[in-house]
Scaffold this motif. Structure first.
Motif, PDB file in Angstrom:
ATOM      1  N   SER A 110       0.761  -1.363  -0.220  1.00 42.02           N
ATOM      2  CA  SER A 110       0.174  -0.161   0.145  1.00 42.02           C
ATOM      3  C   SER A 110       0.516   1.430  -0.104  1.00 42.02           C
ATOM      4  N   TYR A 111       1.795   1.315   0.467  1.00 46.47           N
ATOM      5  CA  TYR A 111       2.948   2.530   1.067  1.00 46.47           C
ATOM      6  C   TYR A 111       3.648   2.660  -0.169  1.00 46.47           C
ATOM      7  N   TYR A 112       4.361   1.083  -0.491  1.00 42.86           N
ATOM      8  CA  TYR A 112       5.402   1.045  -1.401  1.00 42.86           C
ATOM      9  C   TYR A 112       4.853   1.839  -2.570  1.00 42.86           C
ATOM     10  N   SER A 113       3.627   0.893  -2.879  1.00 38.19           N
ATOM     11  CA  SER A 113       3.334   1.882  -4.635  1.00 38.19           C
ATOM     12  C   SER A 113       2.965   3.576  -4.089  1.00 38.19           C
ATOM     13  N   VAL A 114       2.888   3.909  -3.487  1.00 33.30           N
ATOM     14  CA  VAL A 114       2.950   5.396  -3.717  1.00 33.30           C
ATOM     15  C   VAL A 114       4.134   6.047  -3.473  1.00 33.30           C
ATOM     16  N   ILE A 115       5.270   4.992  -3.356  1.00 36.07           N
ATOM     17  CA  ILE A 115       6.381   5.489  -3.609  1.00 36.07           C
ATOM     18  C   ILE A 115       6.744   5.667  -5.026  1.00 36.07           C
ATOM     19  N   ALA A 116       6.882   4.249  -5.279  1.00 33.80           N
ATOM     20  CA  ALA A 116       6.976   4.114  -6.696  1.00 33.80           C
ATOM     21  C   ALA A 116       6.158   4.610  -7.721  1.00 33.80           C
ATOM     22  N   GLY A 117       5.136   5.669  -7.104  1.00 36.66           N
ATOM     23  CA  GLY A 117       4.026   6.454  -7.793  1.00 36.66           C
ATOM     24  C   GLY A 117       4.706   7.859  -8.442  1.00 36.66           C
ATOM     25  N   THR A 357      -8.182  -3.739  -2.277  1.00 38.85           N
ATOM     26  CA  THR A 357      -8.097  -3.539  -1.155  1.00 38.85           C
ATOM     27  C   THR A 357      -6.201  -2.854  -0.948  1.00 38.85           C
ATOM     28  N   VAL A 358      -5.894  -3.392  -1.479  1.00 39.41           N
ATOM     29  CA  VAL A 358      -4.406  -2.512  -1.228  1.00 39.41           C
ATOM     30  C   VAL A 358      -3.797  -0.838  -1.944  1.00 39.41           C
ATOM     31  N   TRP A 359      -5.117  -1.093  -3.196  1.00 39.01           N
ATOM     32  CA  TRP A 359      -5.362   0.860  -3.376  1.00 39.01           C
ATOM     33  C   TRP A 359      -6.037   1.343  -2.687  1.00 39.01           C
ATOM     34  N   PHE A 360      -6.889   0.999  -1.926  1.00 39.86           N
ATOM     35  CA  PHE A 360      -7.556   1.663  -0.958  1.00 39.86           C
ATOM     36  C   PHE A 360      -6.636   1.815   0.484  1.00 39.86           C
ATOM     37  N   LEU A 361      -5.852   1.003   0.439  1.00 40.38           N
ATOM     38  CA  LEU A 361      -5.506   0.708   1.801  1.00 40.38           C
ATOM     39  C   LEU A 361      -4.107   2.267   1.408  1.00 40.38           C
ATOM     40  N   GLY A 362      -3.360   2.104   0.662  1.00 38.69           N
ATOM     41  CA  GLY A 362      -2.441   3.201   0.110  1.00 38.69           C
ATOM     42  C   GLY A 362      -2.852   4.025   0.050  1.00 38.69           C
ATOM     43  N   LEU A 363      -4.583   5.050   0.108  1.00 35.64           N
ATOM     44  CA  LEU A 363      -4.614   6.149  -0.229  1.00 35.64           C
ATOM     45  C   LEU A 363      -4.292   6.404   1.620  1.00 35.64           C
ATOM     46  N   GLY A 364      -4.655   6.144   2.608  1.00 37.07           N
ATOM     47  CA  GLY A 364      -4.225   6.308   3.418  1.00 37.07           C
ATOM     48  C   GLY A 364      -2.133   6.840   4.202  1.00 37.07           C
ATOM     49  N   THR A 365      -1.266   6.564   2.643  1.00 37.46           N
ATOM     50  CA  THR A 365       0.053   7.200   2.433  1.00 37.46           C
ATOM     51  C   THR A 365      -0.248   7.847   1.485  1.00 37.46           C
ATOM     52  N   ILE A 371      -3.044  16.458   2.961  1.00 39.29           N
ATOM     53  CA  ILE A 371      -4.061  16.822   3.972  1.00 39.29           C
ATOM     54  C   ILE A 371      -4.084  15.436   5.412  1.00 39.29           C
ATOM     55  N   GLY A 372      -3.363  14.367   5.169  1.00 37.25           N
ATOM     56  CA  GLY A 372      -3.798  13.365   5.911  1.00 37.25           C
ATOM     57  C   GLY A 372      -2.001  13.521   7.009  1.00 37.25           C
ATOM     58  N   SER A 373      -1.558  15.054   7.078  1.00 38.59           N
ATOM     59  CA  SER A 373      -0.314  14.805   7.692  1.00 38.59           C
ATOM     60  C   SER A 373      -0.154  14.437   9.198  1.00 38.59           C
ATOM     61  N   GLN A 374      -1.681  15.034   9.541  1.00 39.14           N
ATOM     62  CA  GLN A 374      -1.666  15.653  11.527  1.00 39.14           C
ATOM     63  C   GLN A 374      -2.140  13.898  11.890  1.00 39.14           C
ATOM     64  N   VAL A 375      -2.803  13.499  10.565  1.00 39.10           N
ATOM     65  CA  VAL A 375      -3.499  12.367  11.447  1.00 39.10           C
ATOM     66  C   VAL A 375      -2.859  11.385  12.409  1.00 39.10           C
ATOM     67  N   LYS A 376      -2.675  11.339  13.151  1.00 38.34           N
ATOM     68  CA  LYS A 376      -1.590  10.071  14.160  1.00 38.34           C
ATOM     69  C   LYS A 376      -1.803   9.344  14.599  1.00 38.34           C
ATOM     70  N   LEU A 377      -1.272   8.401  15.075  1.00 41.12           N
ATOM     71  CA  LEU A 377      -1.477   6.726  15.552  1.00 41.12           C
ATOM     72  C   LEU A 377      -0.349   6.968  16.251  1.00 41.12           C
ATOM     73  N   PHE A 378      -0.440   6.558  17.423  1.00 39.72           N
ATOM     74  CA  PHE A 378       0.574   6.219  18.215  1.00 39.72           C
ATOM     75  C   PHE A 378       2.311   7.490  18.050  1.00 39.72           C
ATOM     76  N   ASP A 379       1.741   8.377  17.857  1.00 38.03           N
ATOM     77  CA  ASP A 379       2.689   8.989  16.950  1.00 38.03           C
ATOM     78  C   ASP A 379       3.570   9.408  15.313  1.00 38.03           C
ATOM     79  N   ARG A 380       2.442   8.422  14.549  1.00 39.77           N
ATOM     80  CA  ARG A 380       2.946   8.473  13.707  1.00 39.77           C
ATOM     81  C   ARG A 380       2.071   8.411  12.588  1.00 39.77           C
ATOM     82  N   THR A 381       2.297   9.039  11.165  1.00 35.69           N
ATOM     83  CA  THR A 381       1.712   9.189  10.582  1.00 35.69           C
ATOM     84  C   THR A 381       1.239   7.273   9.635  1.00 35.69           C
ATOM     85  N   ILE A 382       0.215   7.836   8.985  1.00 33.69           N
ATOM     86  CA  ILE A 382      -0.538   6.162   8.861  1.00 33.69           C
ATOM     87  C   ILE A 382       0.948   6.093   7.319  1.00 33.69           C
TER      88      ILE A 382
END
Ligand code: PFF
Length: 453
Positions: A110-117, A357-365, A371-382
């Motif tokens: 999910s995040y690999y694809s964003v960076i490959a993008g 499914t993976v594409w959808f998860l990747g939206l988080g990254t 726009i989601g840089s402030q969304v944090k869980l355990f002090d980390r971005t998605i």
């Protein structure tokens, strides 16, 4: 299913095809994008040393084990583990190891694809001449403008996911195999060229010192965990990718020799990427610890200012996309194989389900950088959370379990037979390392990371 039968998904046409595919899986963004930036964030030389130790003591023995389990089971990792547990008269819950892998693969992709993008978009930027004569400042502005734009992130992520799923849909030989045959050698040549540029135009010695002079005061428990997690990530271990590729491996091929070749090539590519990048970082007064944008803020400076840089820049980013593609297909293959085996889907349907499914998860990254840089869980971005969970926790836990299974649960005669090593001593050394050293190392690193030792 007997130990010598073929996988229902097909087989590699030769040992060479397997080596290429497994090397294609190993060599990817992990070597060229991730290794340099985490080395920069963790202070350089000492981190590199820990990473190299992890590759040899933990990664290589576990890679041999994982390929061996795959070839023995000949099915998706979930079903392979179920079958092998049955053969070893062990607890059937071992198949959860396969499940852990499927989930880790989905999170990583999910995040690999964003960076490959990002690499895809940079290939286009290179074509349109965006780097010509650019300095560090222009390149930084270009990068910030790009990652701040959520639509562009989603667009390039979608393009990459589509590309991945269309290769996987074609199957083992015509899809996976063909795409890696030319790409790996070309990538290697381009990296050598960048190293040559760094030698003449960068702060070469400073770059080398940073990479290879260990300063242990910079190493924390978390840094050691990151180095070990990266050894798993870069070798594609602990989640069933190598296991599923192993399940398509013809029987007479030597697993141990093949694993040494794959791990060696992967390590050389990562070191070359570091040797190419850090001299440019220091020559341009950039910050080595600047994070995931590091290669996108350094290499374009080189391309913008070197002779032939236009062509090399285009080639490099196109190659990077392909290197990512040959890894991403292995991240999703375990899930696709499972859907085909257990849900009666065609490969094509399995690709649509898992890909979406993976594409959808990747939206988080994709939104983590804007726009989601402030969304944090355990002090980390998605993005940071998915990366931490998968690379630093799930892969080492998966690898630990693979080592325990191969070393303690599987019958010695079965692993000996499957590995068919030419000298008994080599088998014994492997068995000892995979039974004691590799699991103990993973365990100690976890204890160190949580501050117990
Ligand atoms: N090894 C790949 C890389 O270094 O880019 C990433 C990866 C592929 C990790 C497959 C895990 C995996 F199962």
């Amino acid at each position: 299913m007997s130990a010598t039968s073929k996988s229902i998904h097909g087989e590699w046409s030769s040992r060479f095809a397997f080596v290429l595919a497994a090397t294609g899986s190993a060599v990817g963004l992990g070597n060229i994008w991730k290794f340099p930036y985490i080395t920069g964030e963790n202070g350089g030389g000492a981190f590199v040393l820990v990473y190299l130790l992890c590759v040899v003591l933990v990664g290589l023995p576990i890679m041999i084990a994982e390929i061996m389990l795959g070839r023995r089971g000949r099915q998706s990792p979930v079903n392979t583990m179920e079958l092998l547990a049955e053969q070893a008269e062990a607890d059937p819950n071992w198949h959860y190891l396969g499940w852990l892998g499927l989930i880790a693969g989905a999170l990583i992709l999910s995040y690999y694809s964003v960076i490959a993008g990002w690499a895809g978009s940079y290939a286009l930027k290179a074509v349109t001449g965006s780097f010509i004569d650019a300095d560090a400042e222009n390149i930084k502005l270009l990068f910030d403008g790009f990652i701040n734009n959520p639509l562009q992130q989603v667009f390039w992520h979608s393009v990459f996911m589509l590309a991945t799923m269309s290769v996987v849909a074609r199957g083992v030989q015509s899809g996976l195999e063909k795409s890696v045959k030319f790409l790996m050698p070309c990538l290697f040549v381009l990296l050598m060229l960048l190293v040559a540029y760094a030698m003449v135009s960068g702060a070469y010695q400073q770059g080398l010192d940073f990479l290879f002079t260990p300063d242990f005061s910079k190493i924390t428990g978390q840094a050691v965990l990151t180095a070990m997690g990266h050894a798993f990530f870069t070798l594609s271990l602990g989640m069933g990718a190598v296991m599923v590729y192993g399940s398509y491996l013809p029987r007479p091929v030597s697993i141990a020799k093949t694993a040494v070749l794959i791990a060696g090539t992967d390590t050389v590519v990562a070191l070359l990427a570091g040797i190419a990048i850090f001299p440019i970082v220091f020559a341009n007064n950039l910050e080595p610890g600047s994070g995931p944008g590091l290669i996108f803020q350094t290499l374009p400076i080189a391309f913008g200012n070197m002779t032939g840089g236009y062509l090399f820049g285009v080639l490099f980013f196109v190659m990077l996309v392909f290197a990512a593609l040959t890894s991403s297909i292995s991240l999703i293959e375990p899930a696709v194989a499972w859907l085909v085996e257990n849900k009666g889907m065609t490969r094509y349907q399995a690709c649509i389900w898992s890909g979406f499914t993976v594409w959808f998860l990747g939206l988080g990254t994709a939104f983590s950088f804007n726009i989601g840089s402030q969304v944090k869980l355990f002090d980390r971005t998605i993005f940071q959370l998915f990366d931490y969970l998968s690379a630093n926790l799930m892969l080492p836990i998966g690898g630990f379990a693979i080592a325990v299974f191969a070393g303690w649960i599987m019958k010695t005669k079965d692993s000996e037979d499957e590995l068919a090593m030419p000298h008994a001593i080599v088998y014994q050394v492997w068995k000892w390392v995979v039974s004691y050293i590799s699991p103990a190392a993973v365990f100690l690193v976890f204890l160190h990371a949580v501050g117990v030792i």
